[in-house]
Design a protein around this motif. Structure first.
Motif, mmCIF file in Angstrom:
data_model
loop_
_atom_site.group_PDB
_atom_site.id
_atom_site.type_symbol
_atom_site.label_atom_id
_atom_site.label_comp_id
_atom_site.label_asym_id
_atom_site.label_seq_id
_atom_site.Cartn_x
_atom_site.Cartn_y
_atom_site.Cartn_z
ATOM 1 N N MET A 1 120.760 97.569 32.410
ATOM 2 C CA MET A 1 120.960 98.586 31.385
ATOM 3 C C MET A 1 122.440 98.983 31.300
ATOM 4 S SD MET A 1 117.895 99.320 30.250
ATOM 5 C CE MET A 1 117.716 100.962 29.557
ATOM 6 N N GLU A 2 122.842 99.413 30.156
ATOM 7 C CA GLU A 2 124.191 99.988 29.991
ATOM 8 C C GLU A 2 123.951 101.425 29.589
ATOM 9 O OE1 GLU A 2 127.948 97.975 28.189
ATOM 10 O OE2 GLU A 2 126.209 97.113 27.194
ATOM 11 N N GLY A 3 123.883 102.291 30.584
ATOM 12 C CA GLY A 3 123.481 103.654 30.241
ATOM 13 C C GLY A 3 122.052 103.512 29.756
ATOM 14 N N GLN A 4 121.755 104.040 28.585
ATOM 15 C CA GLN A 4 120.396 103.904 28.062
ATOM 16 C C GLN A 4 120.199 102.581 27.328
ATOM 17 O OE1 GLN A 4 121.760 106.783 28.290
ATOM 18 N NE2 GLN A 4 120.136 107.784 29.440
ATOM 19 N N TYR A 5 121.302 101.955 26.971
ATOM 20 C CA TYR A 5 121.201 100.780 26.118
ATOM 21 C C TYR A 5 120.682 99.564 26.894
ATOM 22 C CZ TYR A 5 124.328 103.554 23.134
ATOM 23 O OH TYR A 5 124.891 104.535 22.366
ATOM 24 N N ALA A 6 119.680 98.869 26.320
ATOM 25 C CA ALA A 6 119.163 97.653 26.947
ATOM 26 C C ALA A 6 120.167 96.528 26.735
ATOM 27 C CB ALA A 6 117.827 97.274 26.311
ATOM 28 N N THR A 7 120.288 95.668 27.738
ATOM 29 C CA THR A 7 121.188 94.523 27.609
ATOM 30 C C THR A 7 120.382 93.266 27.342
ATOM 31 O OG1 THR A 7 121.044 93.974 29.937
ATOM 32 C CG2 THR A 7 122.775 95.536 29.293
ATOM 33 N N LEU A 8 121.083 92.211 27.070
ATOM 34 C CA LEU A 8 120.462 90.903 26.843
ATOM 35 C C LEU A 8 119.642 90.519 28.079
ATOM 36 C CD1 LEU A 8 121.023 89.151 24.310
ATOM 37 C CD2 LEU A 8 122.461 87.726 25.759
ATOM 38 N N LYS A 9 120.170 90.783 29.233
ATOM 39 C CA LYS A 9 119.484 90.459 30.494
ATOM 40 C C LYS A 9 118.173 91.217 30.625
ATOM 41 C CE LYS A 9 123.106 89.017 33.739
ATOM 42 N NZ LYS A 9 124.080 89.614 34.664
ATOM 43 N N ASP A 10 118.193 92.494 30.202
ATOM 44 C CA ASP A 10 116.968 93.292 30.296
ATOM 45 C C ASP A 10 115.874 92.671 29.444
ATOM 46 O OD1 ASP A 10 119.074 96.198 30.131
ATOM 47 O OD2 ASP A 10 118.202 95.271 31.932
ATOM 48 N N VAL A 11 116.268 92.234 28.249
ATOM 49 C CA VAL A 11 115.284 91.640 27.332
ATOM 50 C C VAL A 11 114.749 90.338 27.948
ATOM 51 C CG1 VAL A 11 114.910 90.685 25.027
ATOM 52 C CG2 VAL A 11 116.392 92.667 25.306
ATOM 53 N N ALA A 12 115.673 89.562 28.510
ATOM 54 C CA ALA A 12 115.293 88.279 29.119
ATOM 55 C C ALA A 12 114.294 88.501 30.245
ATOM 56 C CB ALA A 12 116.529 87.572 29.639
ATOM 57 N N GLU A 13 114.570 89.489 31.083
ATOM 58 C CA GLU A 13 113.693 89.812 32.211
ATOM 59 C C GLU A 13 112.296 90.141 31.725
ATOM 60 O OE1 GLU A 13 116.090 91.936 35.407
ATOM 61 O OE2 GLU A 13 114.308 93.225 35.174
ATOM 62 N N ARG A 14 112.255 90.983 30.701
ATOM 63 C CA ARG A 14 110.973 91.438 30.191
ATOM 64 C C ARG A 14 110.189 90.292 29.550
ATOM 65 N NH1 ARG A 14 109.766 96.765 29.173
ATOM 66 N NH2 ARG A 14 107.831 97.181 28.030
ATOM 67 N N ALA A 15 110.926 89.390 28.927
ATOM 68 C CA ALA A 15 110.254 88.277 28.237
ATOM 69 C C ALA A 15 110.008 87.105 29.180
ATOM 70 C CB ALA A 15 111.097 87.822 27.050
ATOM 71 N N GLY A 16 110.559 87.206 30.387
ATOM 72 C CA GLY A 16 110.362 86.155 31.373
ATOM 73 C C GLY A 16 111.123 84.879 31.044
ATOM 74 N N THR A 17 112.367 85.054 30.600
ATOM 75 C CA THR A 17 113.162 83.865 30.294
ATOM 76 C C THR A 17 114.640 84.155 30.605
ATOM 77 O OG1 THR A 17 113.732 82.262 28.547
ATOM 78 C CG2 THR A 17 113.435 84.549 27.878
ATOM 79 N N THR A 18 115.531 83.271 30.098
ATOM 80 C CA THR A 18 116.955 83.454 30.412
ATOM 81 C C THR A 18 117.667 84.207 29.289
ATOM 82 O OG1 THR A 18 117.610 81.425 29.299
ATOM 83 C CG2 THR A 18 117.014 81.253 31.636
ATOM 84 N N ALA A 19 118.834 84.787 29.626
ATOM 85 C CA ALA A 19 119.637 85.505 28.625
ATOM 86 C C ALA A 19 120.068 84.554 27.513
ATOM 87 C CB ALA A 19 120.860 86.139 29.292
ATOM 88 N N ALA A 20 120.362 83.324 27.902
ATOM 89 C CA ALA A 20 120.799 82.331 26.915
ATOM 90 C C ALA A 20 119.727 82.094 25.862
ATOM 91 C CB ALA A 20 121.164 81.022 27.619
ATOM 92 N N THR A 21 118.470 81.958 26.341
ATOM 93 C CA THR A 21 117.365 81.744 25.412
ATOM 94 C C THR A 21 117.192 82.945 24.487
ATOM 95 O OG1 THR A 21 116.240 80.354 27.026
ATOM 96 C CG2 THR A 21 114.893 81.253 25.228
ATOM 97 N N VAL A 22 117.281 84.140 25.057
ATOM 98 C CA VAL A 22 117.139 85.354 24.248
ATOM 99 C C VAL A 22 118.208 85.388 23.170
ATOM 100 C CG1 VAL A 22 117.304 87.862 24.258
ATOM 101 C CG2 VAL A 22 116.089 86.694 26.100
ATOM 102 N N SER A 23 119.457 85.139 23.580
ATOM 103 C CA SER A 23 120.572 85.156 22.633
ATOM 104 C C SER A 23 120.323 84.168 21.512
ATOM 105 C CB SER A 23 121.866 84.803 23.374
ATOM 106 O OG SER A 23 122.933 84.754 22.463
ATOM 107 N N TYR A 24 119.877 82.985 21.901
ATOM 108 C CA TYR A 24 119.597 81.915 20.959
ATOM 109 C C TYR A 24 118.563 82.344 19.919
ATOM 110 C CZ TYR A 24 118.296 77.275 19.362
ATOM 111 O OH TYR A 24 118.036 76.195 18.585
ATOM 112 N N ILE A 25 117.468 82.909 20.420
ATOM 113 C CA ILE A 25 116.376 83.316 19.543
ATOM 114 C C ILE A 25 116.790 84.470 18.623
ATOM 115 C CG2 ILE A 25 114.109 84.447 19.489
ATOM 116 C CD1 ILE A 25 113.398 82.753 21.988
ATOM 117 N N LEU A 26 117.413 85.500 19.200
ATOM 118 C CA LEU A 26 117.753 86.673 18.395
ATOM 119 C C LEU A 26 118.840 86.376 17.363
ATOM 120 C CD1 LEU A 26 117.550 89.605 20.980
ATOM 121 C CD2 LEU A 26 115.853 88.836 19.317
#
Lengths: 340, 340
Positions: free
Chosen positions: B1-26
Motif C-alpha cells: 500500500m502507499e498510504g491508503q492507495y493500493a499499488t500494482l503489487k497489492d492488486v497482483a497479490e489479491r488476484a494471485g498473479t504477478t505485477a507484470a500481468t496486472v499491468s499488462y491487463i489493466l
C-alpha cells in the motif's frame, strides 16, 4: 528521462552501473560494500543530471508526500482564499504544503482534479464539494484517504468529517438585526443553490420573519445566479417591484457586490434611503468609504478547523470515527442599517 | 500500500498473479494471451481495492502528468488570485490542472515547495519569485523544466521567460495624472522591496516629479512593510510631517487599504481634502461607495500571457529561445482625485 527529469536509470547509465546500485548509494546505505570510485561516479552522475528523487520512488514507498490537496469552488470568492490561508497555517506546522485547485463548481472538473490528485498520491483532501461531490469523492472515501469536507454538505448517507459555516444562524442573525430595528419589508437576495446546506439561508430568513409576523407575500425573496450581474439585476427588480422595501439582505457576497454598485450608481444612500446587510465579509465590505454591516462566516477559522481535523485523521494510527464541527459566524456592525 | 492507495503489487497479490500481468491487463494490451478467468480476477481485484494507477507508474513514463505548479507570494493579494484565474483559463484549454502554492515570499518555503513539486514531476512552473528566486530555481532551470517567471525579475544573468507588469509605467502614469491636475506635494507610499523590479515604481515617481520641477526634499517618499498596518502608519506620518501634501500615491494595494481606512476614520474626505491614487485594483477600490482612481496592473492578463508562454514551451518539440512580454497597465478613473 521523465520529461526533463532524470530518472534513476539515467543516472545508472551515466555512471556505468545498475539502478539498484545507484539507489543504494544515493540513499546512503552502508550495509553493503561499495568502492569509493563507484560512489564518486554515481554522485557525480546524479549531480550532472540534476537528479531529484521522484516522490513515487520505491525507496520512498510508505513515506508520505506531505502534500494536501485543497479543492475550492470559486477562487474569486474571498471566503475561499481565507479558508486556504487558514488551512495553510496549520499545514505549515506539520511540514505539509498545499496543492490548491479550483473546481469552478463544475462536477466534471472536480472529478478530473480528484483523479489527477489520486494519481499524484496526495496525503489528504480538504474539499468544498460541487453538487456531485458525493459521487466524485466515492473512490477516495472507499480507499480511506483522509478527507474533510468544508462549507457545503456531501449528499451521502454515511458519516463524514465536516466543518460547516453557520448557513442558518448567519442569516437568522442578520434578519433579526434588521427586524429589531423596525424593518418589516426586507428583500432577501440569494442564489438558486438548492444543495450543500446553502438553502438554509433562505429558510432562516423565512423562519424569523414569520416569528415577527411577516408572512406570505410580505416575505420578498429573489434568487438568481452566483454572479455580480445577477446581484445587480435582482436588486433592480426587487426595488422596482416592491417600492415598500426598506432593507436588502444579501445572502452571498458576490451578488452583494453587484447590488451595492447598482445602488451607488442610482444615488441611493445606503443607511439612509435603504438599509443593507451582507452575509460574507470580503475586503470591500468594510474598507475606505464602505462600512456595510455584515455577517462574517470566518473562512480563516473554517480553514484552521478543517486542517486540524485532517491532521487528526492523518496522524492517528487507528481510523477515527467521523465528527463534525461548526465555525461560528460573527456580525460586524457598520453604518449601512438605520433604525426605522 | 502507499498510504491508503493500493499499488500494482497489492492488486497482483489479491488476484494471485504477478505485477507484470496486472499491468499488462489493466493497460488493455492484446499482444500476449491472457485467459478470460485471469482477466476477470485482475479486474475484480483492482475494483475491490479501488486501484488507481499512480501517475508515476512506469507504464506512464514519458507521458505528461498534465499538472502545472503555480507559485505565488501572497494569497491575500488579489492580483495573484487574478493571475491564477488567468493561468487557469489557458491551462484548461490544454487539459492541464493547476497546483497552486503560496510561498509567503519566504525563500526557504519557496525552495521547499519547488523541491516537493520536482518530486511530484509537474510539467511546468509559473512563478512569482522571492528575492532568492534565482538560486531556488537553479535546478529546474538546469534540467530545463518549462518555467515562466511572472511579475518580478529573477536575479540571474541568463535569459529566461518572463511576463512582467508595468512597474515603471504604472507609477509614471499615476503620478502624471496627479501632476496634470495641479498637484505638486505628492506623497509616495511604498514597500521597501529592493528586488525583482519593484523598485522601478519609486524611480518612476521621482523621475516624473523631477520633469515637473518637483525635486529634492519636495519628493516625499515613505517606504515600509507590505502590510495594511504599515500603510496606515506611513499615511499618518506623511500627513503629520508634511501638512502641505495634497495627494497620496499608494504604490501597493495592501498598504493602500490600511491608508484609506485611516483616512476614513479621521474623517478626511478623499477627493476633496486630499486626493488619492492607488497602484493596483483589488475589488474594494471601486465597489459600493469606493471610487478610487487606480492603475490596474491586470493580473488576469499577466496570467493569460504567462500560461500561453508556458504552453508555447511545453508543446514545442524543440527548445525555444527565452522571450519576455509586458502586460499593459490601465488607469481607471474614479472620484478620488480633485483638480487643484
Amino acid at each position: 528521462m521523465e520529461g526533463q527529469y532524470a530518472t534513476l536509470k539515467d543516472v545508472a547509465e551515466r555512471a556505468g552501473t545498475t539502478a539498484a546500485t545507484v539507489s543504494y548509494i544515493l540513499n546512503g546505505s552502508t550495509k553493503r560494500y561499495v568502492s569509493e570510485d563507484m560512489r564518486r561516479r554515481v554522485e557525480a552522475a546524479a549531480k550532472e543530471l540534476n537528479y531529484v528523487k521522484s516522490s513515487a520512488a520505491s525507496s520512498l514507498k510508505g513515506k508520505k508526500r506531505k502534500i494536501i490537496a485543497v479543492l475550492v469552488p470559486q477562487f474569486a470568492n474571498q471566503m475561499f482564499t481565507e479558508l486556504v490561508l487558514g488551512v495553510e497555517r496549520v499545514a505549515d506546522r506539520y511540514g505539509y504544503i498545499l496543492s490548491i485547485c479550483n473546481t469552478f463548481d463544475d462536477p466534471q472538473r472536480e472529478l478530473e482534479i480528484i483523479k489527477r490528485m489520486q494519481g499524484q498520491r496526495v496525503d489528504g483532501y480538504i474539499i468544498t464539494p460541487s453538487k456531485d461531490g458525493g459521487k466524485n469523492t466515492r473512490q477516495i472515501r472507499k480507499i480511506g484517504v483522509p478527507m474533510v469536507v468544508v462549507d457545503r454538505l456531501l449528499n451521502i448517507s454515511e458519516d463524514y468529517f465536516l466543518v460547516s459555516a453557520q448557513n442558518y444562524e448567519s442569516t437568522y442573525m442578520a434578519a433579526e438585526y434588521l427586524l429589531k430595528r423596525g424593518h418589516r419589508h426586507i428583500a432577501f437576495i440569494g442564489w438558486k443553490a438548492d444543495f450543500g446546506g446553502l438553502e438554509r439561508r433562505e429558510q432562516a430568513y423565512r423562519t424569523i420573519l414569520g416569528e415577527y409576523g411577516v408572512t406570505g407575500e410580505d416575505q420578498i425573496v429573489y434568487n438568481g445566479e452566483f454572479t455580480e450581474e445577477s446581484g445587480e439585476e435582482l436588486t433592480a427588480r426587487a426595488l422596482a417591484e416592491h417600492p415598500e422595501i426598506t432593507a436588502v439582505l444579501y445572502a452571498y457576497n458576490i451578488q452583494a457586490r453587484g447590488g451595492v454598485d447598482f445602488l451607488s450608481r442610482k444615488g441611493i444612500r445606503v443607511g439612509q434611503d435603504l438599509s443593507v446587510l451582507i452575509i460574507g465579509a470580503p475586503d470591500w465590505v468594510q474598507t475606505g468609504n464602505n462600512h456595510f454591516t455584515c455577517v462574517d462566516l470566518n473562512g480563516t477559522g473554517m480553514g484552521i478547523m478543517a486542517a486540524e481535523m485532517l491532521f487528526d485523521i492523518i496522524n492517528n494510527d487507528q481510523p477515527i470515527a467521523p465528527y463534525q464541527k461548526v465555525q461560528e459566524a460573527t456580525l460586524k456592525e457598520g453604518d449601512s442599517v438605520c433604525q426605522l
